[in-house]
Design a protein around this motif. Structure first.
Motif: not given
Lengths: 98, 142
Positions: B2-8, B64-71
């Motif tokens: 699961a991943s998400v891309h965030l910006t600020l 830019g910020v990316d977060l990824a989680w594989d469990g």
């Protein structure tokens, strides 16, 4: 973050609740710099503190330096995660815990 | 994965929103409270440094910020278009100094590296890319 102050003789207790971060740390710094007559001991009550970043550590270190010449400063009720932050930054060795 | 891309934007007022969005993602994937603390801390320390010291002009910039989680493993990537800055070259603080001698600042990056054992930096397309990973397996959570 919420701050509650209690003055008991020469002992000032600041109970902190919430996050001590770059947004809220200036509020604590301001409370610590306020001139107070006769305060010789400071207690920071961390029971409600859920998070501390380097901005929070900076103010805690400032307070410790400020109280060093008086009766000292004590930190109490620190949760496990926040204590980890104190430990990995060496502050655990400098601060006095109750 | 699961991943998400965030910006600020490069404004300090953006930090609370970024933190909320990152926390919402971590809650959705069921990450531990310890992982949540680590991400909150890394975002605050790194993004604050970028906003305060990263740019040579007064213009608006996107971070830019990316977060990824594989469990198990958590990977955080932070990208900015500021001047070259490799945080891995910053000297570590001296943690043995007495209270009189301890400098008041300089703990932020040290703290981030305690929570993310694996940190890699690269300069790419005139920007800084910092990749941070918390185990279980840093090579899988890409």
């Amino acid at each position: 973050m919420n701050l509650t102050e209690r003055l008991d003789g020469g002992r000032l207790t600041l109970a902190i609740e919430g996050r001590l971060d770059t947004t809220t740390a200036p509020q604590l710094e301001e409370a610590l710099k306020r001139p107070r007559n006769g305060v010789t001991r400071l207690t920071l009550d961390f029971a409600g503190v859920t998070y501390v970043s380097s901005a929070g550590l900076r103010v805690i270190l400032l307070a410790q330096k400020q109280m060093k010449n008086g009766g000292g400063m004590t930190v109490r009720n620190v949760n496990e995660t926040v204590m980890d932050v104190f430990e990995v930054t060496g502050l655990a060795k400098i601060l006095t815990f109750d | 994965m699961a991943s998400v891309h965030l910006t600020l934007a490069n404004r300090m007022e953006e930090l609370p929103r970024l933190d909320r969005e990152a926390a919402a993602f971590l809650e959705t994937v069921g990450a531990s409270p310890a992982a949540g603390y680590a991400v909150s801390l890394a975002l605050e320390e790194l993004v604050t440094n970028i906003i305060k010291y990263g740019y040579d002009d007064m213009a608006g910039h996107e971070i830019g910020v990316d977060l990824a989680w594989d469990g198990g493993a958590l990977r955080l990537t932070v990208r900015d278009d500021g001047h070259h800055f490799d945080p891995l070259t910053a000297p570590p603080p001296d943690l043995e100094l007495s209270v009189e001698d301890r400098p008041i600042g300089g703990l932020g990056l040290h703290l981030v590296r305690q929570f993310f054992p694996d940190v890699r930096y690269r300069r790419e397309n005139d920007g800084n890319v910092l990749e941070l990973c918390r185990p279980a397996d840093c090579d899988r959570a890409g």
